[in-house]
Design a protein around this motif. Structure first.
Motif, PDB file in Angstrom:
ATOM      1  N   THR A 295      -7.349 -21.739  -2.784  1.00  0.00           N
ATOM      2  CA  THR A 295      -6.588 -20.825  -3.656  1.00  0.00           C
ATOM      3  C   THR A 295      -5.327 -21.686  -4.309  1.00  0.00           C
ATOM      4  O   THR A 295      -5.039 -23.025  -3.824  1.00  0.00           O
ATOM      5  N   ARG A 296      -4.776 -20.893  -5.250  1.00  0.00           N
ATOM      6  CA  ARG A 296      -3.584 -21.828  -5.877  1.00  0.00           C
ATOM      7  C   ARG A 296      -2.421 -20.698  -6.300  1.00  0.00           C
ATOM      8  O   ARG A 296      -2.885 -19.225  -6.286  1.00  0.00           O
ATOM      9  N   PRO A 297      -1.190 -20.911  -6.367  1.00  0.00           N
ATOM     10  CA  PRO A 297      -0.247 -19.913  -6.408  1.00  0.00           C
ATOM     11  C   PRO A 297      -0.153 -19.378  -7.922  1.00  0.00           C
ATOM     12  O   PRO A 297      -0.448 -20.150  -8.845  1.00  0.00           O
ATOM     13  N   THR A 298      -0.592 -18.012  -8.058  1.00  0.00           N
ATOM     14  CA  THR A 298      -0.667 -17.489  -9.590  1.00  0.00           C
ATOM     15  C   THR A 298       0.705 -16.605  -9.823  1.00  0.00           C
ATOM     16  O   THR A 298       0.718 -16.647 -11.047  1.00  0.00           O
ATOM     17  N   VAL A 299       1.631 -16.343  -8.979  1.00  0.00           N
ATOM     18  CA  VAL A 299       2.667 -15.869  -9.543  1.00  0.00           C
ATOM     19  C   VAL A 299       3.979 -16.378  -8.645  1.00  0.00           C
ATOM     20  O   VAL A 299       3.873 -16.411  -7.563  1.00  0.00           O
ATOM     21  N   PRO A 300       4.894 -17.057  -9.678  1.00  0.00           N
ATOM     22  CA  PRO A 300       6.122 -17.781  -8.749  1.00  0.00           C
ATOM     23  C   PRO A 300       6.793 -16.539  -7.944  1.00  0.00           C
ATOM     24  O   PRO A 300       6.731 -15.523  -8.065  1.00  0.00           O
ATOM     25  N   ALA A 301       7.657 -17.253  -7.233  1.00  0.00           N
ATOM     26  CA  ALA A 301       8.755 -16.269  -6.193  1.00  0.00           C
ATOM     27  C   ALA A 301       9.560 -15.474  -7.215  1.00  0.00           C
ATOM     28  O   ALA A 301      10.032 -15.728  -8.437  1.00  0.00           O
ATOM     29  N   GLU A 302       9.989 -14.238  -6.684  1.00  0.00           N
ATOM     30  CA  GLU A 302      10.793 -13.311  -7.482  1.00  0.00           C
ATOM     31  C   GLU A 302      11.868 -13.775  -7.932  1.00  0.00           C
ATOM     32  O   GLU A 302      12.345 -13.696  -9.084  1.00  0.00           O
ATOM     33  N   ASP A 303      12.893 -14.640  -7.135  1.00  0.00           N
ATOM     34  CA  ASP A 303      14.128 -15.028  -7.633  1.00  0.00           C
ATOM     35  C   ASP A 303      13.818 -16.029  -8.846  1.00  0.00           C
ATOM     36  O   ASP A 303      14.804 -16.056  -9.732  1.00  0.00           O
ATOM     37  N   ASP A 304      12.792 -16.928  -8.760  1.00  0.00           N
ATOM     38  CA  ASP A 304      12.726 -17.591  -9.990  1.00  0.00           C
ATOM     39  C   ASP A 304      12.229 -16.968 -11.356  1.00  0.00           C
ATOM     40  O   ASP A 304      12.665 -17.341 -12.263  1.00  0.00           O
ATOM     41  N   LEU A 305      11.615 -15.773 -11.065  1.00  0.00           N
ATOM     42  CA  LEU A 305      11.390 -14.937 -12.291  1.00  0.00           C
ATOM     43  C   LEU A 305      12.326 -14.284 -12.807  1.00  0.00           C
ATOM     44  O   LEU A 305      12.564 -14.251 -13.937  1.00  0.00           O
ATOM     45  N   ARG A 306      13.321 -13.810 -12.036  1.00  0.00           N
ATOM     46  CA  ARG A 306      14.553 -13.382 -12.428  1.00  0.00           C
ATOM     47  C   ARG A 306      15.339 -14.304 -13.158  1.00  0.00           C
ATOM     48  O   ARG A 306      15.821 -13.913 -14.277  1.00  0.00           O
ATOM     49  N   ALA A 307      15.529 -15.502 -12.589  1.00  0.00           N
ATOM     50  CA  ALA A 307      16.188 -16.643 -13.347  1.00  0.00           C
ATOM     51  C   ALA A 307      15.655 -16.838 -14.870  1.00  0.00           C
ATOM     52  O   ALA A 307      16.386 -17.017 -15.820  1.00  0.00           O
ATOM     53  N   ALA A 308      14.129 -16.814 -14.809  1.00  0.00           N
ATOM     54  CA  ALA A 308      13.630 -17.044 -16.078  1.00  0.00           C
ATOM     55  C   ALA A 308      13.858 -15.947 -17.121  1.00  0.00           C
ATOM     56  O   ALA A 308      14.186 -16.256 -18.290  1.00  0.00           O
ATOM     57  N   ALA A 309      13.900 -14.616 -16.523  1.00  0.00           N
ATOM     58  CA  ALA A 309      14.245 -13.539 -17.345  1.00  0.00           C
ATOM     59  C   ALA A 309      15.575 -13.581 -17.863  1.00  0.00           C
ATOM     60  O   ALA A 309      15.823 -13.089 -19.018  1.00  0.00           O
TER      61      ALA A 309
ATOM     62  N   GLN B 183       9.726 -22.827 -18.520  1.00  0.00           N
ATOM     63  CA  GLN B 183       8.319 -23.371 -18.769  1.00  0.00           C
ATOM     64  C   GLN B 183       7.446 -22.691 -17.749  1.00  0.00           C
ATOM     65  O   GLN B 183       7.716 -22.381 -16.215  1.00  0.00           O
ATOM     66  N   ILE B 184       6.367 -22.353 -18.030  1.00  0.00           N
ATOM     67  CA  ILE B 184       5.030 -21.772 -17.262  1.00  0.00           C
ATOM     68  C   ILE B 184       3.940 -22.741 -17.180  1.00  0.00           C
ATOM     69  O   ILE B 184       3.289 -23.159 -18.356  1.00  0.00           O
ATOM     70  N   ASP B 185       3.468 -23.295 -16.096  1.00  0.00           N
ATOM     71  CA  ASP B 185       2.367 -24.084 -15.994  1.00  0.00           C
ATOM     72  C   ASP B 185       1.860 -24.016 -14.479  1.00  0.00           C
ATOM     73  O   ASP B 185       2.381 -23.906 -13.583  1.00  0.00           O
ATOM     74  N   ILE B 186       0.338 -24.153 -14.336  1.00  0.00           N
ATOM     75  CA  ILE B 186      -0.062 -23.938 -13.167  1.00  0.00           C
ATOM     76  C   ILE B 186       0.025 -25.219 -12.169  1.00  0.00           C
ATOM     77  O   ILE B 186      -0.070 -25.321 -10.875  1.00  0.00           O
ATOM     78  N   GLN B 187       0.269 -26.361 -12.739  1.00  0.00           N
ATOM     79  CA  GLN B 187       0.717 -27.599 -12.261  1.00  0.00           C
ATOM     80  C   GLN B 187       2.111 -27.900 -12.263  1.00  0.00           C
ATOM     81  O   GLN B 187       2.736 -28.484 -13.423  1.00  0.00           O
ATOM     82  N   GLY B 188       2.786 -27.776 -11.092  1.00  0.00           N
ATOM     83  CA  GLY B 188       4.264 -28.172 -11.026  1.00  0.00           C
ATOM     84  C   GLY B 188       4.467 -29.496 -11.499  1.00  0.00           C
ATOM     85  O   GLY B 188       5.693 -29.776 -12.104  1.00  0.00           O
ATOM     86  N   SER B 189       3.616 -30.336 -11.280  1.00  0.00           N
ATOM     87  CA  SER B 189       3.937 -31.754 -11.847  1.00  0.00           C
ATOM     88  C   SER B 189       4.170 -32.053 -13.276  1.00  0.00           C
ATOM     89  O   SER B 189       4.441 -33.002 -13.839  1.00  0.00           O
TER      90      SER B 189
ATOM     91  N   VAL C 197      14.324 -23.342 -16.189  1.00  0.00           N
ATOM     92  CA  VAL C 197      13.569 -22.636 -15.176  1.00  0.00           C
ATOM     93  C   VAL C 197      12.354 -23.184 -15.270  1.00  0.00           C
ATOM     94  O   VAL C 197      11.750 -23.150 -16.457  1.00  0.00           O
ATOM     95  N   ASN C 198      11.696 -23.782 -14.156  1.00  0.00           N
ATOM     96  CA  ASN C 198      10.083 -24.057 -14.164  1.00  0.00           C
ATOM     97  C   ASN C 198       9.232 -23.036 -13.306  1.00  0.00           C
ATOM     98  O   ASN C 198       9.800 -22.969 -12.119  1.00  0.00           O
ATOM     99  N   LEU C 199       8.330 -22.434 -13.909  1.00  0.00           N
ATOM    100  CA  LEU C 199       7.686 -21.407 -13.071  1.00  0.00           C
ATOM    101  C   LEU C 199       6.053 -22.131 -12.832  1.00  0.00           C
ATOM    102  O   LEU C 199       5.421 -22.033 -13.798  1.00  0.00           O
ATOM    103  N   THR C 200       5.885 -22.122 -11.466  1.00  0.00           N
ATOM    104  CA  THR C 200       4.307 -22.824 -11.235  1.00  0.00           C
ATOM    105  C   THR C 200       3.600 -21.354 -11.045  1.00  0.00           C
ATOM    106  O   THR C 200       3.711 -20.579 -10.143  1.00  0.00           O
TER     107      THR C 200
END
Length: 610
Positions: free
Chosen positions: A203-217, A313-319, A329-332
């Protein structure tokens, strides 16, 4: 290292035990691999024999191993399966494959390469076709191993597939030819030094943590002029991209690999970003006050906003985060669910309207200018006209495969790809010779959809004429036989010539850049396909109509003007001066530069009423 032992004779009544090669094919099938692109040889005889014994897999024979690598990468890009697979023999076959695998690596496509090798008993002795493959593939492979013992087969295949999928990279298994025919160890002993592994995908992370999403918003909420840069990571999230853009009042530029993530006909979509991109995309980035990057790592750093604009930035790969621009803010996570979560947090946001109106006006002006430049007279055919005429006819289910060169620029500027279509190219490697193998892979992924391959004559001569034989070999199997090949025949490696002029200030080097004039349409007809030569502007539209109505693949050999100038969206004084210097220094096509450069520059750079 183990040595293959002589097999004991068996009677005809005994069930055949699967070989190592059989088990590789079986295990890869459990990971979703059903197509292998390659070319045979004695270094992989065990593997091809295993494929022959299995009815639900397909070996696609291409004309060159490089094509196998490109096709394996494209197989994933066009949705043919979760993992692309290439199968080639030892020595020269393995060397040939390398370029196509770099395409997969640089564009982050999961590919497993199965490469034959000299038998274990002969390795180190300078045997025929013996190459140090572990050294050769060390850079291109995210996972690399040689299978020396039957007990390794399960865990090496599993790790290769898991790494390819998780890291979106290339995994290479080197297969000594004597080991391929050994009897498989289906159940390794439960003992020290042996592995029993899983073929369940990670499996892979599909949605970032809530705090990170709020920071991006919070970063995006304060913007009055929000720009979005959308790449291939947003493919499949077209509705979410459009929704967040509307929520923010944002305008969208795209990477070349992400064109189908948005409708390129929309007024708030400015088109591709970068050297081959559009003027409104460049303006969008230079004048925005917020930046949202979704699934893109477009390398042209000079086309990003000036440093200091708040960015997410939103990307499936944090690297891959923050490599091109200093993001806050980087959202994996996956683009679709991450954008939906971000949109929910911005539900109370009131989108500004002035920014979209401004960009829409500039985009309409640009599009009008590009239509004008495509209609300008050329000798004999304007290459841009070939793309605008296709754009007017492009079916909703079209698949497009694009090569590297000036054809890439005309594709980027004139073909308005939209969601539902599939379009791709060698995006980061930018290798010539990609369009035909991409087209072949696309047709095996979706044999019921029409395919349009766009090539320059340099790419056609590099491998296109050979891979047209592959098209002729397989086209009768496809539910929709349409495979339209456009060759921009200008007898010049035109993009190299223009780079030489604008970057070096030197005249075109005829001995380096001139290419022979070949009758590509006649070559197509000799293979039992359709072919037409176009040397007048009035013939362009009817040629596309014929290709769309054809009962088999067709080549359009378009004799186009080598002097057609690709004006960058940021055409600098230095580039203009160096181009002028190439004329002064005696460029062999100085008349063409003056004839086409001035009207093309005016139509591209001056404003127009949209």
């Amino acid at each position: 290292m183990s040595i293959a032992q002589p097999q004991q004779p068996t009677t005809g009544d005994e069930p055949r035990r699967p070989t190592v090669a059989d088990h590789i094919v079986d295990r890869l099938a459990s990971w979703g691999v059903r197509h292998y692109y390659g070319y045979p040889g004695d270094g992989i005889n065990g593997m091809t024999a295993a494929l022959q014994r299995r009815e639900d897999t397909r070996f696609v024979q291409v004309r060159h191993e490089e094509t196998a690598g490109f096709a394996a990468s494209a197989h994933v890009k066009y949705g043919g399966g979760p993992i692309g697979a290439a199968l080639v023999t030892s020595g020269p076959g393995a060397v040939h494959l390398l370029n196509g695998l770099y395409d997969a690596k640089l564009d982050h496509q999961p590919v497993v390469a199965l490469v034959g090798q000299t038998g274990l008993t002969a390795q180190g002795g300078g045997y025929y076709q013996e190459v140090d493959l572990l050294s050769l593939y060390k850079d291109v492979a995210g996972f690399l191993a040689q299978l020396d013992d039957p007990s390794q087969v399960r865990h090496l295949v599993d790790r290769a597939c898991r790494t390819a999928l998780s890291d979106r990279t290339v995994a290479v298994l080197v297969l000594p030819n004597d080991v391929q025919d050994e009897k498989a160890v289906l159940d390794p002993p439960h003992a020290h030094g042996y592995y029993a592994t899983s073929n369940a995908p990670s499996t892979r992370p599909t949605v970032p943590a809530e705090d990170d999403l709020r920071a991006a918003a919070d970063v995006l909420r304060g913007g009055e002029k929000v720009a979005m840069l959308v790449g291939q990571g947003a493919l499949g999230a077209e509705a979410e991209v459009a929704a967040i853009a509307a929520r923010l009042g944002a305008c969208v530029a795209t990477g070349l690999l992400g064109l189908a993530a948005v409708d390129q006909r929309e007024p708030w979509v400015t088109g591709p970003l970068g050297l081959l991109g559009t003027t409104p995309s460049s303006y969008l980035m230079q004048h925005c006050d917020r930046l949202l990057i979704v699934g893109s790592n477009t390398p042209y750093s000079e086309f990003y906003p000036p440093e200091g604009r708040p960015a997410v930035q939103i990307d499936i790969q944090g690297s891959q985060m923050g490599l091109r621009y200093p993001t806050q803010v980087n959202l994996t996570g996956d683009a679709g669910p991450t954008l939906r979560a971000l949109d929910a947090l911005l539900a109370d946001h009131v989108a500004p309207t002035a920014w979209r109106e401004d960009i829409a006006g500039r985009t309409a002006s640009w599009r009008t200018g590009q239509l004008e430049v495509a209609q300008q007279a050329a000798e004999p055919v304007n290459p841009q006209l070939t793309l605008t005429e296709l754009d007017a006819r492009l079916p909703d289910d079209a698949m497009v495969a694009v090569d590297c060169g000036t054809v890439t620029a005309w594709y980027a500027r004139h073909l308005h790809v939209r969601p539902g279509m599939l379009a791709s190219l060698s995006g980061t490697l930018l290798s010539m010779g990609g369009a035909m193998p991409y087209g072949i892979a696309a047709k095996f992924a979706h044999p019921d959809r029409p395919l349009f391959a766009l090539l320059g004559d340099g790419a056609m001569q590099m491998n296109g004429v050979n891979e047209l034989i592959t098209v002729a070999k397989y086209w009768k199997e496809w539910a929709d036989p349409r495979f339209a090949v456009l060759v921009l025949n200008n007898r010049d490696l035109a993009f190299v010539s223009w780079e030489q002029r604008s970057a070096e200030g030197t005249p075109k080097f005829d001995a380096s850049q001139d290419v022979p004039d070949v009758d590509y349409a006649a070559w197509a007809r000799s293979l039992g396909l359709h072919g037409v030569r176009v040397d007048d502007p009035s013939q362009v539209g009817p040629a596309w109509d014929a290709a769309l109505a054809a009962d088999r693949p067709m080549v359009i050999d378009a004799v186009v003007d080598p002097a057609e100038l690709m004006i960058p969206p940021q055409f600098t004084r230095d580039q203009a001066v160096k181009t002028a210097m190439s004329v002064i220094r005696g460029d062999s096509d100085w008349r063409g530069i003056l004839r086409r450069g001035i009207p093309a520059a005016a139509a591209t750079l001056l404003p127009h009423r949209g």
